[in-house]
Design a protein around this motif. Structure first.
Motif, PDB file in Angstrom:
ATOM      1  N   VAL A 163       0.938  -1.105   0.064  1.00  0.00           N
ATOM      2  CA  VAL A 163       0.017   0.210  -0.084  1.00  0.00           C
ATOM      3  C   VAL A 163       0.849   1.412  -0.168  1.00  0.00           C
ATOM      4  CG1 VAL A 163      -0.147   0.048   2.458  1.00  0.00           C
ATOM      5  CG2 VAL A 163      -1.955   1.167   1.147  1.00  0.00           C
ATOM      6  N   VAL A 164       0.728   2.188  -1.025  1.00  0.00           N
ATOM      7  CA  VAL A 164       1.637   3.295  -0.961  1.00  0.00           C
ATOM      8  C   VAL A 164       0.731   4.566  -0.805  1.00  0.00           C
ATOM      9  CG1 VAL A 164       2.863   4.533  -2.618  1.00  0.00           C
ATOM     10  CG2 VAL A 164       2.758   2.051  -3.123  1.00  0.00           C
TER      11      VAL A 164
ATOM     12  N   SER B 170      -6.820  11.541  -8.586  1.00  0.00           N
ATOM     13  CA  SER B 170      -5.827  10.689  -9.554  1.00  0.00           C
ATOM     14  C   SER B 170      -6.661   9.762 -10.452  1.00  0.00           C
ATOM     15  CB  SER B 170      -4.693   9.901  -8.990  1.00  0.00           C
ATOM     16  OG  SER B 170      -5.405   8.711  -8.081  1.00  0.00           O
ATOM     17  N   LYS B 171      -7.768   9.032  -9.877  1.00  0.00           N
ATOM     18  CA  LYS B 171      -8.592   8.137 -10.756  1.00  0.00           C
ATOM     19  C   LYS B 171      -9.462   8.665 -11.668  1.00  0.00           C
ATOM     20  CE  LYS B 171     -10.643   6.831  -6.701  1.00  0.00           C
ATOM     21  NZ  LYS B 171      -9.871   7.639  -5.831  1.00  0.00           N
ATOM     22  N   LYS B 172      -9.595  10.214 -11.527  1.00  0.00           N
ATOM     23  CA  LYS B 172     -10.491  10.896 -12.545  1.00  0.00           C
ATOM     24  C   LYS B 172      -9.518  11.447 -13.821  1.00  0.00           C
ATOM     25  CE  LYS B 172     -13.995  12.175  -9.158  1.00  0.00           C
ATOM     26  NZ  LYS B 172     -14.565  13.287  -8.543  1.00  0.00           N
TER      27      LYS B 172
ATOM     28  N   ARG C 199      -1.765  11.962 -15.352  1.00  0.00           N
ATOM     29  CA  ARG C 199      -1.121  11.967 -14.074  1.00  0.00           C
ATOM     30  C   ARG C 199       0.549  11.766 -14.087  1.00  0.00           C
ATOM     31  NH1 ARG C 199      -5.130   7.727 -13.878  1.00  0.00           N
ATOM     32  NH2 ARG C 199      -3.573   5.889 -14.368  1.00  0.00           N
ATOM     33  N   GLU C 200       0.980  11.044 -15.280  1.00  0.00           N
ATOM     34  CA  GLU C 200       2.446  11.162 -15.367  1.00  0.00           C
ATOM     35  C   GLU C 200       3.119  12.545 -15.597  1.00  0.00           C
ATOM     36  OE1 GLU C 200       4.587   8.871 -15.564  1.00  0.00           O
ATOM     37  OE2 GLU C 200       3.554   6.853 -15.179  1.00  0.00           O
TER      38      GLU C 200
ATOM     39  N   LEU D 134       0.669  11.217  -6.677  1.00  0.00           N
ATOM     40  CA  LEU D 134       2.060  10.729  -6.716  1.00  0.00           C
ATOM     41  C   LEU D 134       1.983   9.252  -6.017  1.00  0.00           C
ATOM     42  CD1 LEU D 134       3.987  13.406  -4.487  1.00  0.00           C
ATOM     43  CD2 LEU D 134       4.097  13.210  -7.041  1.00  0.00           C
ATOM     44  N   ALA D 135       1.003   9.000  -5.158  1.00  0.00           N
ATOM     45  CA  ALA D 135       0.799   7.722  -4.726  1.00  0.00           C
ATOM     46  C   ALA D 135       0.609   6.638  -5.773  1.00  0.00           C
ATOM     47  CB  ALA D 135      -0.177   7.589  -3.531  1.00  0.00           C
ATOM     48  N   LYS D 136      -0.508   7.028  -6.728  1.00  0.00           N
ATOM     49  CA  LYS D 136      -1.040   6.163  -7.669  1.00  0.00           C
ATOM     50  C   LYS D 136      -0.045   5.971  -8.955  1.00  0.00           C
ATOM     51  CE  LYS D 136      -4.542   5.119 -11.029  1.00  0.00           C
ATOM     52  NZ  LYS D 136      -4.497   3.649 -10.536  1.00  0.00           N
ATOM     53  N   VAL D 137       0.769   6.918  -9.303  1.00  0.00           N
ATOM     54  CA  VAL D 137       1.693   6.946 -10.279  1.00  0.00           C
ATOM     55  C   VAL D 137       2.671   5.983  -9.936  1.00  0.00           C
ATOM     56  CG1 VAL D 137       3.415   8.049 -11.621  1.00  0.00           C
ATOM     57  CG2 VAL D 137       1.309   9.050 -11.506  1.00  0.00           C
TER      58      VAL D 137
END
Length: 205
Positions: free
Chosen positions: A32-33, A51-53, A59-60, A143-146
């Protein structure tokens, strides 16, 4: 205001507000980040959102811009072994603590996405759906998702056949089928029921 984010939510706390978010509570594998971000009001970042949207390409781009413009940021994690030992909720809180403690500037307030706050030395406030409301939380979610998505893409090469690069570890039909056929890998969370059942089946229990 941009894309529904409400800057007035943090107006009273001054600039030193950390947004905190996590990615990866639901997957069957991987860490888990979490991330914590203190934005710089003098260097606005356009297009921040949950980030999901956002598209992967967006995102990058924002990932690099956040790291360049934020006053402080930190990406942290709790490993699979910690998730299995502590449970996913407590491991997430631990990872959030690590992200906030990793900031080189101590914030006056930490705003946490969700309905629970980790134990921190500064005041903390939980904000349900905060990644769609608070700019710093949105930045943390990116940041967490990427970071986690890149890690899952790397695991695709190490553990082929599971489709990890596509589903990112979530319990999709493709993932569950592969788990039953191939068995768990070292990055699977054995405390999660589908993984535990697959492990027991491989062991002949």
């Amino acid at each position: 205001m941009q894309m529904g984010l409400d800057f007035s939510l943090v107006a009273d706390a001054g600039a030193l507000v950390a947004g905190v978010d996590e990615v990866g509570r639901g997957p069957l594998c991987g860490a888990v980040v979490t991330a914590a971000v203190i934005l710089d009001p003098s260097r606005p970042i356009l297009g921040l959102n949950d980030s999901k949207k956002l598209t992967e390409a967006r995102r990058e781009k924002l990932f690099d811009e956040i790291q360049e413009k934020a006053l402080s940021w930190c990406i942290a994690r709790a490993e699979v072994e910690e998730i299995d030992e502590l449970n996913i909720l407590h491991a997430t809180m631990l990872a959030m603590q690590r992200a906030v403690e990793g900031l080189h500037i101590q914030p006056r307030l930490a705003m946490i996405d969700g309905n629970r706050c980790p134990k921190l030395v500064m005041p903390a406030e939980a904000v349900v759906k905060g990644d769609s409301k608070v700019p710093a939380i949105a930045a943390a979610s990116i940041l967490a998702k990427v970071s986690r998505d890149r890690e899952m893409a790397a695991f695709e090469e190490i553990y082929p056949g599971y489709g990890i690069g596509g589903h990112k570890g979530y319990p999709t039909p493709v993932h569950l089928e592969a788990l039953g056929r191939l068995g768990p890998t070292p990055i699977h969370r054995r405390s999660f029921a589908p993984v535990r059942l697959a492990w027991e089946a491989r062991e002949g229990r």
